[in-house]
Design a protein around this motif. Structure first.
Motif, PDB file in Angstrom:
ATOM      1  N   VAL A   1      18.452  32.616  50.625  1.00 24.71           N
ATOM      2  CA  VAL A   1      19.238  33.624  51.358  1.00 24.71           C
ATOM      3  C   VAL A   1      20.025  33.924  52.406  1.00 24.71           C
ATOM      4  CG1 VAL A   1      18.650  35.913  52.610  1.00 24.71           C
ATOM      5  CG2 VAL A   1      17.732  35.527  51.114  1.00 24.71           C
ATOM      6  N   HIS A   2      21.509  33.805  52.630  1.00 24.74           N
ATOM      7  CA  HIS A   2      22.660  33.590  53.458  1.00 24.74           C
ATOM      8  C   HIS A   2      22.328  34.709  53.949  1.00 24.74           C
ATOM      9  CE1 HIS A   2      27.019  31.450  54.443  1.00 24.74           C
ATOM     10  NE2 HIS A   2      26.278  31.577  55.047  1.00 24.74           N
ATOM     11  N   THR A   3      21.937  35.050  55.098  1.00 24.30           N
ATOM     12  CA  THR A   3      22.530  36.335  55.602  1.00 24.30           C
ATOM     13  C   THR A   3      23.554  36.779  56.120  1.00 24.30           C
ATOM     14  OG1 THR A   3      22.202  35.625  58.061  1.00 24.30           O
ATOM     15  CG2 THR A   3      19.840  36.022  56.452  1.00 24.30           C
ATOM     16  N   LYS A   4      23.838  37.961  56.854  1.00 23.40           N
ATOM     17  CA  LYS A   4      25.000  38.820  57.219  1.00 23.40           C
ATOM     18  C   LYS A   4      25.198  37.683  58.772  1.00 23.40           C
ATOM     19  CE  LYS A   4      23.239  43.157  55.940  1.00 23.40           C
ATOM     20  NZ  LYS A   4      23.169  44.610  57.352  1.00 23.40           N
ATOM     21  N   GLU A   5      24.740  37.132  59.103  1.00 23.01           N
ATOM     22  CA  GLU A   5      24.069  36.413  60.880  1.00 23.01           C
ATOM     23  C   GLU A   5      25.174  34.830  60.339  1.00 23.01           C
ATOM     24  OE1 GLU A   5      21.418  37.662  60.493  1.00 23.01           O
ATOM     25  OE2 GLU A   5      22.149  40.010  61.174  1.00 23.01           O
ATOM     26  N   GLY A   6      25.211  34.620  58.934  1.00 21.06           N
ATOM     27  CA  GLY A   6      26.026  33.557  58.775  1.00 21.06           C
ATOM     28  C   GLY A   6      24.816  32.248  58.606  1.00 21.06           C
ATOM     29  N   LYS A   7      22.813  32.762  58.381  1.00 20.06           N
ATOM     30  CA  LYS A   7      21.815  31.674  59.065  1.00 20.06           C
ATOM     31  C   LYS A   7      21.317  31.342  56.878  1.00 20.06           C
ATOM     32  CE  LYS A   7      20.605  32.860  63.121  1.00 20.06           C
ATOM     33  NZ  LYS A   7      19.282  33.695  63.812  1.00 20.06           N
ATOM     34  N   LEU A   8      21.096  30.273  57.093  1.00 24.38           N
ATOM     35  CA  LEU A   8      20.389  29.779  55.794  1.00 24.38           C
ATOM     36  C   LEU A   8      19.211  30.495  55.788  1.00 24.38           C
ATOM     37  CD1 LEU A   8      22.160  27.705  54.251  1.00 24.38           C
ATOM     38  CD2 LEU A   8      22.850  29.337  53.560  1.00 24.38           C
ATOM     39  N   LYS A   9      18.087  30.612  54.938  1.00 26.47           N
ATOM     40  CA  LYS A   9      16.760  31.192  55.006  1.00 26.47           C
ATOM     41  C   LYS A   9      16.162  30.783  53.075  1.00 26.47           C
ATOM     42  CE  LYS A   9      16.466  31.932  59.625  1.00 26.47           C
ATOM     43  NZ  LYS A   9      15.400  31.378  59.973  1.00 26.47           N
ATOM     44  N   ALA A  10      14.904  30.332  53.446  1.00 18.96           N
ATOM     45  CA  ALA A  10      14.990  30.050  51.486  1.00 18.96           C
ATOM     46  C   ALA A  10      13.107  30.506  52.291  1.00 18.96           C
ATOM     47  CB  ALA A  10      14.965  28.432  51.285  1.00 18.96           C
ATOM     48  N   TYR A  11      12.755  30.649  51.554  1.00 22.61           N
ATOM     49  CA  TYR A  11      11.151  30.441  51.169  1.00 22.61           C
ATOM     50  C   TYR A  11      11.074  30.874  49.914  1.00 22.61           C
ATOM     51  CZ  TYR A  11      11.970  32.793  55.428  1.00 22.61           C
ATOM     52  OH  TYR A  11      12.117  33.048  56.609  1.00 22.61           O
ATOM     53  N   ASN A  12       9.111  30.423  48.794  1.00 27.55           N
ATOM     54  CA  ASN A  12       8.811  30.489  48.235  1.00 27.55           C
ATOM     55  C   ASN A  12       8.911  32.110  47.709  1.00 27.55           C
ATOM     56  OD1 ASN A  12       7.111  28.207  48.592  1.00 27.55           O
ATOM     57  ND2 ASN A  12       6.956  28.707  46.807  1.00 27.55           N
ATOM     58  N   ASN A  13       9.492  32.152  46.005  1.00 28.79           N
ATOM     59  CA  ASN A  13       9.499  33.303  45.630  1.00 28.79           C
ATOM     60  C   ASN A  13       8.959  34.393  44.710  1.00 28.79           C
ATOM     61  OD1 ASN A  13      11.731  35.955  44.569  1.00 28.79           O
ATOM     62  ND2 ASN A  13      12.100  34.348  42.984  1.00 28.79           N
TER      63      ASN A  13
ATOM     64  N   CYS B   1       3.535  38.626  42.831  1.00 29.73           N
ATOM     65  CA  CYS B   1       5.491  39.045  41.858  1.00 29.73           C
ATOM     66  C   CYS B   1       6.507  38.541  42.759  1.00 29.73           C
ATOM     67  CB  CYS B   1       5.040  40.880  42.510  1.00 29.73           C
ATOM     68  SG  CYS B   1       3.837  41.632  41.225  1.00 29.73           S
ATOM     69  N   PRO B   2       7.923  38.840  41.932  1.00 23.28           N
ATOM     70  CA  PRO B   2       8.785  37.730  42.552  1.00 23.28           C
ATOM     71  C   PRO B   2       9.507  38.661  44.039  1.00 23.28           C
ATOM     72  CG  PRO B   2       8.987  38.554  40.133  1.00 23.28           C
ATOM     73  CD  PRO B   2       7.880  38.816  40.328  1.00 23.28           C
ATOM     74  N   VAL B   3      10.173  38.420  44.638  1.00 24.63           N
ATOM     75  CA  VAL B   3      10.797  38.403  46.747  1.00 24.63           C
ATOM     76  C   VAL B   3      12.171  38.755  45.794  1.00 24.63           C
ATOM     77  CG1 VAL B   3       8.474  38.512  47.489  1.00 24.63           C
ATOM     78  CG2 VAL B   3      10.415  36.552  47.430  1.00 24.63           C
ATOM     79  N   PHE B   4      12.479  40.023  46.204  1.00 28.73           N
ATOM     80  CA  PHE B   4      14.375  39.907  46.191  1.00 28.73           C
ATOM     81  C   PHE B   4      14.877  40.022  47.150  1.00 28.73           C
ATOM     82  CE2 PHE B   4      12.388  40.971  41.722  1.00 28.73           C
ATOM     83  CZ  PHE B   4      12.916  40.456  40.878  1.00 28.73           C
ATOM     84  N   TYR B   5      16.332  39.711  47.713  1.00 27.35           N
ATOM     85  CA  TYR B   5      16.383  40.267  49.464  1.00 27.35           C
ATOM     86  C   TYR B   5      17.197  41.376  49.026  1.00 27.35           C
ATOM     87  CZ  TYR B   5      20.491  39.638  52.869  1.00 27.35           C
ATOM     88  OH  TYR B   5      20.771  40.259  53.856  1.00 27.35           O
ATOM     89  N   GLU B   6      17.034  42.188  50.119  1.00 28.59           N
ATOM     90  CA  GLU B   6      17.256  43.975  49.980  1.00 28.59           C
ATOM     91  C   GLU B   6      18.772  44.018  51.115  1.00 28.59           C
ATOM     92  OE1 GLU B   6      17.947  47.403  49.013  1.00 28.59           O
ATOM     93  OE2 GLU B   6      16.038  45.904  47.218  1.00 28.59           O
ATOM     94  N   LYS B   7      19.817  44.009  50.763  1.00 23.27           N
ATOM     95  CA  LYS B   7      20.667  43.954  51.779  1.00 23.27           C
ATOM     96  C   LYS B   7      21.235  44.598  52.784  1.00 23.27           C
ATOM     97  CE  LYS B   7      24.325  41.507  48.369  1.00 23.27           C
ATOM     98  NZ  LYS B   7      25.772  41.720  47.685  1.00 23.27           N
ATOM     99  N   GLU B   8      20.868  46.049  51.957  1.00 24.37           N
ATOM    100  CA  GLU B   8      20.532  46.738  52.729  1.00 24.37           C
ATOM    101  C   GLU B   8      20.097  47.505  54.162  1.00 24.37           C
ATOM    102  OE1 GLU B   8      20.261  48.228  49.718  1.00 24.37           O
ATOM    103  OE2 GLU B   8      22.458  47.972  49.302  1.00 24.37           O
ATOM    104  N   GLU B   9      19.008  46.715  54.051  1.00 25.82           N
ATOM    105  CA  GLU B   9      17.570  46.796  55.156  1.00 25.82           C
ATOM    106  C   GLU B   9      17.996  44.960  55.546  1.00 25.82           C
ATOM    107  OE1 GLU B   9      14.244  48.508  55.044  1.00 25.82           O
ATOM    108  OE2 GLU B   9      15.058  50.054  52.666  1.00 25.82           O
ATOM    109  N   SER B  10      18.326  44.407  54.726  1.00 25.82           N
ATOM    110  CA  SER B  10      18.291  43.070  55.553  1.00 25.82           C
ATOM    111  C   SER B  10      16.549  42.735  55.715  1.00 25.82           C
ATOM    112  CB  SER B  10      18.660  43.131  56.277  1.00 25.82           C
ATOM    113  OG  SER B  10      18.518  40.453  56.835  1.00 25.82           O
ATOM    114  N   VAL B  11      15.653  42.786  54.155  1.00 25.80           N
ATOM    115  CA  VAL B  11      14.839  42.126  54.024  1.00 25.80           C
ATOM    116  C   VAL B  11      14.190  41.430  52.480  1.00 25.80           C
ATOM    117  CG1 VAL B  11      13.431  44.149  55.406  1.00 25.80           C
ATOM    118  CG2 VAL B  11      13.913  44.391  53.000  1.00 25.80           C
ATOM    119  N   LEU B  12      13.064  41.114  53.079  1.00 27.58           N
ATOM    120  CA  LEU B  12      13.398  40.495  50.870  1.00 27.58           C
ATOM    121  C   LEU B  12      11.335  41.174  50.794  1.00 27.58           C
ATOM    122  CD1 LEU B  12      12.345  36.325  51.995  1.00 27.58           C
ATOM    123  CD2 LEU B  12      14.324  37.769  50.835  1.00 27.58           C
ATOM    124  N   LEU B  13      11.758  41.878  49.685  1.00 26.60           N
ATOM    125  CA  LEU B  13      11.147  43.204  49.256  1.00 26.60           C
ATOM    126  C   LEU B  13      10.715  42.304  47.995  1.00 26.60           C
ATOM    127  CD1 LEU B  13      10.475  46.384  48.280  1.00 26.60           C
ATOM    128  CD2 LEU B  13      12.794  45.924  47.455  1.00 26.60           C
TER     129      LEU B  13
END
Length: 177
Positions: free
Chosen positions: A99-111, A118-130
């Motif tokens: 994930v390349h966040t709105k603030e420009g940080k890079l974060k990576a996790y097992n999916n 179950c697989p997780v997805f990046y939710e842009k509106e709330e800036s969370v992994l769902l």
């Protein structure tokens, strides 16, 4: 007469040298010398072991970077802010998310959600992994569960950016931190 001989032998006034062999020993001196000898031996052994491991320490400090766990994920210019991408790390069978966040940080996790994988997805509106299976939410900043059934955080994938490329360099399972 044999009884007189035995009585004299056990008495202090006898001149028999065998009885007075230990009279010249002082117990305090004996203990002091034993302690001193023990401490000298312990210090000597410690120094010897330290010197014996010195070459291995020098080799470990001078060792080149180990690239066996290093994997290029993408070019930084190809991943705009507030977006994500899936990749596999550390093997081709283990999915991960970058994930390349709105603030420009890079974060990576097992999916894989820590609840039922179950697989997780990046939710842009709330800036969370769902996790859509049971509505589990994880923080993008640290992988900690925010809501839903997951109780454990997502395993973190360590990243390194070098020459405009994003690399996965390690993985941390941080349960309880």
């Amino acid at each position: 007469m044999p009884q007189d001989h035995n009585n004299k032998r056990n008495s202090k006034d006898t001149k028999d040298d065998m009885i007075h062999l230990i009279d010249n020993l002082n117990r305090d001196d004996d203990l002091k010398y034993n302690r001193r000898a023990f401490l000298k031996s312990a210090v000597g052994a410690s120094i010897t072991l330290g010197l014996a491991t010195l070459p291995f320490s020098a080799i470990a400090l001078n060792r080149e970077e180990d690239d066996t766990n290093r994997k290029m994920i993408t070019r930084l210019k190809d991943l705009p802010k507030d977006s994500s991408m899936n990749f596999n790390y550390p093997t081709d069978d283990e999915p991960a998310i970058l994930v390349h966040t709105k603030e420009g940080k890079l974060k990576a996790y097992n999916n894989k959600c820590t609840h039922l994988q179950c697989p997780v997805f990046y939710e842009k509106e709330e800036s969370v992994l769902l996790c859509p299976c049971h509505r589990g939410f994880f923080s993008v900043d640290n992988g900690q569960p925010l809501a839903g059934p997951p109780q454990r955080e997502l395993p973190l994938i360590e990243l390194e950016v070098k020459d405009g490329a994003v690399y996965a360099v390690g993985r941390k399972v941080r349960h309880g931190e």
